[in-house]
Enzyme design. Structure first.
Site, PDB file in Angstrom:
ATOM      1  N   THR A  13      68.257  29.659  44.110  1.00 33.71           N
ATOM      2  CA  THR A  13      68.901  29.118  45.310  1.00 33.71           C
ATOM      3  C   THR A  13      70.182  29.880  45.652  1.00 33.71           C
ATOM      4  O   THR A  13      70.350  30.369  46.769  1.00 33.71           O
ATOM      5  CB  THR A  13      69.236  27.626  45.070  1.00 33.71           C
ATOM      6  OG1 THR A  13      68.083  27.006  44.551  1.00 33.71           O
ATOM      7  CG2 THR A  13      69.677  26.932  46.329  1.00 33.71           C
ATOM      8  N   GLU A 129      84.997  31.595  40.928  1.00 31.00           N
ATOM      9  CA  GLU A 129      85.324  30.563  41.927  1.00 31.00           C
ATOM     10  C   GLU A 129      84.197  29.538  42.076  1.00 31.00           C
ATOM     11  O   GLU A 129      84.426  28.337  42.229  1.00 31.00           O
ATOM     12  CB  GLU A 129      85.594  31.246  43.281  1.00 31.00           C
ATOM     13  CG  GLU A 129      85.923  30.301  44.413  1.00 31.00           C
ATOM     14  CD  GLU A 129      87.190  29.514  44.177  1.00 31.00           C
ATOM     15  OE1 GLU A 129      88.270  30.065  44.352  1.00 31.00           O
ATOM     16  OE2 GLU A 129      87.092  28.313  43.803  1.00 31.00           O
ATOM     17  N   VAL A 132      83.348  25.921  39.651  1.00 31.11           N
ATOM     18  CA  VAL A 132      83.937  24.581  39.764  1.00 31.11           C
ATOM     19  C   VAL A 132      84.009  24.215  41.240  1.00 31.11           C
ATOM     20  O   VAL A 132      84.570  24.957  42.050  1.00 31.11           O
ATOM     21  CB  VAL A 132      85.368  24.540  39.164  1.00 31.11           C
ATOM     22  CG1 VAL A 132      85.978  23.148  39.309  1.00 31.11           C
ATOM     23  CG2 VAL A 132      85.374  24.976  37.715  1.00 31.11           C
ATOM     24  N   GLY A 134      81.670  24.186  43.432  1.00 28.47           N
ATOM     25  CA  GLY A 134      80.743  24.949  44.289  1.00 28.47           C
ATOM     26  C   GLY A 134      81.480  25.823  45.296  1.00 28.47           C
ATOM     27  O   GLY A 134      82.146  26.786  44.931  1.00 28.47           O
ATOM     28  N   ILE A 136      84.026  25.024  47.208  1.00 34.65           N
ATOM     29  CA  ILE A 136      85.439  24.688  47.470  1.00 34.65           C
ATOM     30  C   ILE A 136      86.340  25.771  46.871  1.00 34.65           C
ATOM     31  O   ILE A 136      86.241  26.066  45.681  1.00 34.65           O
ATOM     32  CB  ILE A 136      85.809  23.316  46.855  1.00 34.65           C
ATOM     33  CG1 ILE A 136      84.860  22.229  47.357  1.00 34.65           C
ATOM     34  CG2 ILE A 136      87.252  22.959  47.148  1.00 34.65           C
ATOM     35  CD1 ILE A 136      85.030  20.889  46.654  1.00 34.65           C
ATOM     36  N   GLU A 189      71.149  19.257  38.270  1.00 35.30           N
ATOM     37  CA  GLU A 189      70.847  20.369  37.365  1.00 35.30           C
ATOM     38  C   GLU A 189      69.359  20.344  37.006  1.00 35.30           C
ATOM     39  O   GLU A 189      68.704  19.295  37.123  1.00 35.30           O
ATOM     40  CB  GLU A 189      71.650  20.227  36.058  1.00 35.30           C
ATOM     41  CG  GLU A 189      73.148  20.362  36.216  1.00 35.30           C
ATOM     42  CD  GLU A 189      73.565  21.733  36.704  1.00 35.30           C
ATOM     43  OE1 GLU A 189      73.290  22.728  36.036  1.00 35.30           O
ATOM     44  OE2 GLU A 189      74.178  21.791  37.782  1.00 35.30           O
ATOM     45  N   ASP A 200      78.206  18.173  32.580  1.00 37.87           N
ATOM     46  CA  ASP A 200      78.453  19.166  33.639  1.00 37.87           C
ATOM     47  C   ASP A 200      79.914  19.069  34.105  1.00 37.87           C
ATOM     48  O   ASP A 200      80.590  20.084  34.293  1.00 37.87           O
ATOM     49  CB  ASP A 200      77.484  18.916  34.807  1.00 37.87           C
ATOM     50  CG  ASP A 200      77.752  19.838  35.986  1.00 37.87           C
ATOM     51  OD1 ASP A 200      77.372  21.014  35.913  1.00 37.87           O
ATOM     52  OD2 ASP A 200      78.362  19.378  36.985  1.00 37.87           O
ATOM     53  N   LYS A 204      83.222  21.794  33.764  1.00 38.07           N
ATOM     54  CA  LYS A 204      84.131  22.154  34.858  1.00 38.07           C
ATOM     55  C   LYS A 204      85.585  21.824  34.492  1.00 38.07           C
ATOM     56  O   LYS A 204      86.499  22.564  34.861  1.00 38.07           O
ATOM     57  CB  LYS A 204      83.696  21.442  36.141  1.00 38.07           C
ATOM     58  CG  LYS A 204      82.343  21.987  36.648  1.00 38.07           C
ATOM     59  CD  LYS A 204      81.700  21.078  37.675  1.00 38.07           C
ATOM     60  CE  LYS A 204      80.350  21.640  38.140  1.00 38.07           C
ATOM     61  NZ  LYS A 204      79.546  20.678  38.898  1.00 38.07           N
ATOM     62  N   GLY A 301      74.847  23.527  46.268  1.00 35.27           N
ATOM     63  CA  GLY A 301      74.037  23.924  47.426  1.00 35.27           C
ATOM     64  C   GLY A 301      74.081  25.424  47.656  1.00 35.27           C
ATOM     65  O   GLY A 301      75.012  26.108  47.222  1.00 35.27           O
TER      66      GLY A 301
HETATM   67  N1  HSE Z   1      74.533  19.680  39.295  1.00 39.29           N
HETATM   68  C1  HSE Z   1      75.798  20.037  39.842  1.00 39.29           C
HETATM   69  C2  HSE Z   1      76.289  18.885  40.713  1.00 39.29           C
HETATM   70  C3  HSE Z   1      75.654  21.309  40.656  1.00 39.29           C
HETATM   71  O1  HSE Z   1      75.534  17.914  40.937  1.00 39.29           O
HETATM   72  O2  HSE Z   1      77.433  18.900  41.116  1.00 39.29           O
HETATM   73  C4  HSE Z   1      76.919  22.053  40.860  1.00 39.29           C
HETATM   74  O3  HSE Z   1      77.546  22.447  39.691  1.00 39.29           O
END
Ligand code: HSE
Length: 425
Positions: A13, A129, A132, A134, A136, A189, A200, A204, A301
């Protein structure tokens, strides 16, 4: 014009998004930065992605070494995830003098020290970047815009899947249906237990703590509790009391110790973090001169995450020193049971005269001051009823001691649920 060759490993993706943006914005980058960024080679285990993106066969490989060992490639974009093969790829690329750009929070959290040493030795940058929040721009905001500030704390909604599930549960959708919907939306994930159990978010927190406090934070040392035990009833009760329940990643320096943790948290509806809904992420950073600063946006995304990856590629191409790696600050970690907070406590007690009185009298012996008691067994035939107690501020260890005594006296059934109520100061 400077020419930079990029190799992309992993065309899932995010890789697909990176490929698209780099192609689409090529002339804009040329114009703005006087840099020609060329995708020299892409790598994936599947040919289908090559076909989808219409990548010529000469620019595609199934062997990552065709990229990590290509003398003309300057930047390797690692987007395969995981910590085993991804680590081999990054090591090989760095040893061959390539800069790395990655979204791999698990790798950065677990191999931080090793990658730090290696990239220092080889004088290359690691752009992270996208790892953490995505899309942002939080890492580079902290490094650039906050550079004359000392960061004192951050509080983050860092997992889109959990935030989405909690938002849907507040609308009456049950946990497993909400999780399925998150998986269908594509932000969970591959193994969604990592989202749900808070791991997760802990990855981060570890990466962001490195950025904010210059510390290598082992994720095993971060107290981590997921959202598995949160029910719609908890969300309703919290709502009626003026709170939202959010999974927060917290890291802050308090009394010269680092207090880093991940757990569901009651946040007052007055706090902007409580309004972060669905799959959105947000990070509230406190620093000494600036005070509070909040960043909000898509934490996952294709295009948002790819946007962060490409911004790192451009920064590195422009010879901007990302400075991932600095000397490590030695700091002791605060124990979770030492935290001082208000708490939301859900216990299940037998619906018999005097039982609740016995529980509150034990809490009183431990000097636990109760702010509110909520019990509503109306219409239920069950002999076991949930009781919610909202405490005033106290040390968690006192609450744990009292609960042990309450459990030993068989006054409650099952394991109590304890959620900190944070003022985010
Ligand atoms: N699985 C993670 C989430 C994806 O739901 O935020 C981004 O790290």
């Amino acid at each position: 014009m400077k020419k930079i060759n990029v190799g992309i490993i992993g065309l899932g993706t995010i890789g697909t998004g990176v490929y698209k943006i780099l192609k689409e914005r090529k002339s804009k980058i040329k114009k703005l930065y006087n840099i020609d960024i060329n995708i020299k080679k892409t790598c994936d285990i599947s040919e289908s992605r090559k076909k989808n993106l219409k990548i010529p066969s000469k620019d595609f490989t199934k062997d990552y070494r065709d990229i990590t060992r290509d003398e003309d490639i300057n930047i390797v974009v690692e987007l395969i995830g995981g910590t085993t093969l991804a680590y081999s790829i990054c090591k090989d690329a760095i040893k061959n003098g390539k800069h790395i750009v990655t979204a791999n929070k698990a790798l950065l959290a677990s191999k931080n020290k090793e990658l730090q040493k290696l990239s220092d030795q080889n004088k290359v940058n690691i752009g992270y970047e996208a790892s953490v929040g995505g899309g942002i721009p939080i890492i580079n905001s902290i490094k650039d815009s906050l550079l004359i500030n000392r960061v004192t704390s951050f509080w983050g909604i860092l997992n889109g899947t959990c935030n989405y599930i909690l938002t849907l549960m507040s609308k009456g959708i049950d946990f497993s249906k909400a999780l399925k919907m998150a998986q269908n939306e594509g932000f969970a994930e591959a193994d969604p237990t990592l989202d749900i159990n808070g791991k997760d978010t802990a990855h981060k927190v570890s990466v962001l703590s490195q950025t904010c406090f210059n510390i290598n934070l082992d994720i095993e040392k971060i107290f981590t509790q997921g959202i598995e035990r949160i029910t719609s009833y908890d969300i309703d009760v919290a709502n009626n009391l003026g709170y939202e329940i959010k999974l927060l990643g917290i890291s802050r320096i308090i009394n010269s110790k680092l207090d880093a943790r991940v757990h569901p948290t009651l946040i007052s509806k007055d706090n902007p973090l409580s309004n972060v809904k669905n799959e959105f992420n947000a990070i509230l950073v406190n620093s000494d001169n600036l005070g509070p600063f909040m960043a909000y946006g898509y934490g996952a995304g294709m295009m948002p995450t790819a946007s962060a990856i490409v911004s790192d590629i451009v920064r590195i191409s422009d010879s901007y020193k990302i400075e991932y790696l600095q000397s490590e600050l030695k700091i002791k970690l605060n124990k979770f049971e030492d935290i001082k907070s208000k708490f939301y406590l859900r216990i299940s007690i037998k619906d018999e005269p005097g039982n609740l009185g016995k529980v509150t009298s034990i809490l009183g012996k431990y000097k636990i001051n109760i702010d509110k008691v909520i019990q509503n067994n109306e219409g239920s035939k069950s002999k076991i009823m949930p009781v919610i107690l909202l405490t005033k501020s106290l040390e968690l260890k006192m609450l744990n001691k009292a609960i042990n005594v309450i459990s030993r006296n068989k006054l409650i059934r099952g394991e109590p649920l304890i959620i900190p109520v944070e003022d985010l100061a």
